[in-house]
Enzyme design. Sequence first.
Site, short mmCIF file in Angstrom:
data_model
loop_
_atom_site.label_atom_id
_atom_site.label_comp_id
_atom_site.label_asym_id
_atom_site.label_seq_id
_atom_site.Cartn_x
_atom_site.Cartn_y
_atom_site.Cartn_z
N SER A 282 0.83 -1.20 0.00
CA SER A 282 0.00 0.00 0.00
C SER A 282 0.86 1.25 0.00
CB SER A 282 -0.90 0.03 1.23
OG SER A 282 -0.16 0.39 2.39
N ASP A 283 0.34 2.32 -0.58
CA ASP A 283 0.92 3.62 -0.29
C ASP A 283 0.65 3.91 1.18
OD1 ASP A 283 2.18 6.07 -0.61
OD2 ASP A 283 1.19 6.50 -2.52
N HIS A 284 1.37 4.87 1.73
CA HIS A 284 1.32 5.09 3.17
C HIS A 284 -0.07 5.49 3.67
CE1 HIS A 284 5.94 5.79 3.40
NE2 HIS A 284 5.62 4.51 3.43
#
Length: 715
Positions: A282-284
Amino acid sequence: MGMRVGRWLPVAGALASVLALAAVSAPGEARAETGRCGDPAQRPWCDPSLTPDQRTGLLLPEMTADEKIAMLAADDIFGGPLGGYFETAHADTNNGIERLGIPPVYMADGPAGVRQGKATALPAPIALAAGFSRETAKLYGGTVAWEARHRGNDVVFGPTVDVLRTPRNGRTFEGFGEDPYLSATLGVPWIKGAQSQGVMTAVKHMAVYAQETDRLELNMKVDPRTLREIYLPPFEAAVKQGGAATVMCGFGMLNGRWACQDDAVLNKILRSEWGFKGWVASDHFAPKDAAEAANGGLDMELPVGLRYNAFLLKMAVAQGKVTQATIDGHVANVLRTMFKAGVFDRDAYPNDLTRIDRTASETAARKIEEAGITLLKNDGALPLKAPKSIALIGRAAQKSPSGHGSAQVVPFTAVSPQEGLARRAGAGARITHDNGDDHGAAAERARQADVAIVFATDSQGEFFDKSCLTLECGEPLRGDQDGLISEVAAANPNTIVVLNTGGPVLTPWAGQVKGIVQAWYPGQEAGNALARVLYGDVDPGGRLPVTFPVDESDAPASGNPAQYPGVDKTVTFSEGVMVGYRHYDSKGIAPRFPFGHGLSYTTFGYSDMAAGTEAVQVTVTNTGQRTGTAVPQLYIGMPSPGGSVVQPPKQLKGYTKVTLAPGESTRVTFPLSSRSFAYWNEGAKAWKVASGCYQVMVGSSSRAIAQTGTLGTCG
C-alpha cells in the site's frame, strides 16, 4: 530489534500511540542484523535448489498466526513518511522473523533517485521520458537500484508510471507523461535495469492516480475502456514484460472501490488475468478497512499495521469476514517474492555510502539529462558560437530545481548552470548573473551581453496540484517571470529561455525569444549537461512526452469541474481515451508545442516507408551539416468499430532513437503485434481488432508527420 507494531497494535487508527511506541527505534539507530535463512538441514525452506513456491510451502506451516500477520505490515513509523529524510533510515522496514530465518526487508523511495539522506539526484522522471530511450530508462533504473542497494535496501519504490491526465497534476514531474505506450515501454527497462542490481521494484500507483487535489478521498469514475487503454497498460507491461517484483496501490477510489481494497483490479486483473506473482504494497496509510483490504488483494500495509495488525486481522478471521486461507495467501505472496529475489540466500546489503560509485552515478545523471533536454524553438541562437559575454537571468541559474515530496532527493553535490556554463565558456568569456527580481536591472544586464539566457521555473510536487499553468502560479515567490522574459527579450535580441519545469507551462512570450530549451528538473548535473547541449557538444536529445498548450483552457480536463478538480470529491473521466495529444487532435486544438516535438541542431528526412501488420519500416537520413539525434515516431489511426467506440485520430505505437552523421541514412523498424491494432471491447471484455482501414503515420512529432500509409480494408 524494533518493537513489532504489526503484531500488537490494539486499536486501529491510533496514530499517536504508534508514534510513541515506534520511537524505540529512532531514526539513524543501528539495527541488529537478524541473520539470513540458515541451515537447510534444520530449515528445509532454506534450500536454494528448491523453487520459490516449494520453499514457501515448507515455511508457511511453521509460522504462528502472529508471525504471519507480522509479515503483512511494515514495522517502523520512522521508516515511513519521515524516514527518507534521515541519513540512515529507510523509507519502510519489515523486520522479518528471526526464529524462522526470515530476513528483514528494507525499502526506499526511488522514482527520481534514493530518498535516504544524500544520494545522486537524477533528472526528474519526466526528463527521462523526454529522452524517448529504452536504453536510458534501463540506465536510470539501474543507477537508482545500485544506490538503493548500497544504502541497504531490498526494495525501491519506483518507477511511477501513472499516465498524466491534467498538466496541473502536482506530480507531473514524477511520471513519464501523457501517453500509455511511452510510459509502458520506459517502465519495463527501468524495472529490468533496477532488478538486475538485485533490488526489487515497486511500480506505482495502481490503478488510477491522476491528481493531488483530494487524493486521499477522491472517487474517480472511469469507464472500462479508458481504464484498459490509458491507465492500465503501463502496469500490465511492468508485470508481464518487466517482471516487477511488487506493485504499489495508491490512494482514493476507482469507481467507488478504494485502490488498496479493489478486488476487481488487484485480484481479478493483476493476479488472475495478468498472472502477477509478487506482492502488493500500500501507499502510506492508504488502506481503510482490514477485512476489505485482505479480501481486496493487499499483501503488505505501509508504513505500519494500522489495519493489518493482530487485533483486527484475528478478529476478522474469527468473525468469518476473512478466511485463514486468504491471510496465508498474502503471506505466501510476500515470502515467494523474497525467495525469488534471493533475499533469503544472500548477506544483507550494507548501508554504506562509501560503496557507491559516485563517478558512475554522476555520469549517468548527466547523460540522462542530455538525452532529455528538449529544444523547443531555435531561430539560429543555438548552439552558442563562443559569445564573449553571457548574461544569466533568474535564480535557477544558480541552482538545480526539483519537485518536492517522496520523489525529492538531497544531492551529494550539484553543478549549477552558472558553474557549468562558466567552465565550458572558458576564461575568455564573461558570465554575469542577475536574480531577476528587478526587471529593469535584469534587462539592463542583458542589454550589455552578447547573449541573454533567462531561467524560468515552476514549483510542483506531492500533496498539491498547480492552480494554473502560468509560471506565476507555479512559482509565486519568483514574481512575474513572463514579464521578466519579455523585458529581457526586448533588451537583447539574442535571448534564450531555459525552462526548469516539471511539465507543461504557458509560454506567451514564445514569439519574442530566439530559443526555448526545456531542461525539466535537471538533477545534480544540471550545469554540465546544459552547457554541453547549449554549446553543441551534444545534440539536444529530448522530445516532449507532454503537450504544451497555447492557452489554459486548451489543456485536457479544463473548464469542467466535474472532470477536474471534481465535484463533492468525485471526478468523472468523461473525456474517455482522449487524454493528452489525443485530446488536442480530437478537438482540433493547435498546441504551442506538440507531443513528440523537439528540435535537433541538424535536420532529418524520412523516406520509403513500408507498412505491414508485423512491422513498419522507414529510412531516416541526416540532411544537415552536423551529427545529430533523430527520434522517429510511429502513430496509427484506428477505425471506429461502432458509433459508441470513438477512436483518437492517432496513437503512438512505436518510437526509436538514432544518431546519424551528416548525409548518413539508416533503416529503422517499428515492431507491431495484434495488440498494436486492438481496442478494449467492453461487451466482450477483451481486446479486439476491428475491421477497416488503419492509417499509418511516421514523423518527428504527433503533428509533424512525414510519411503516411494504410493497412487493412481501405476504400
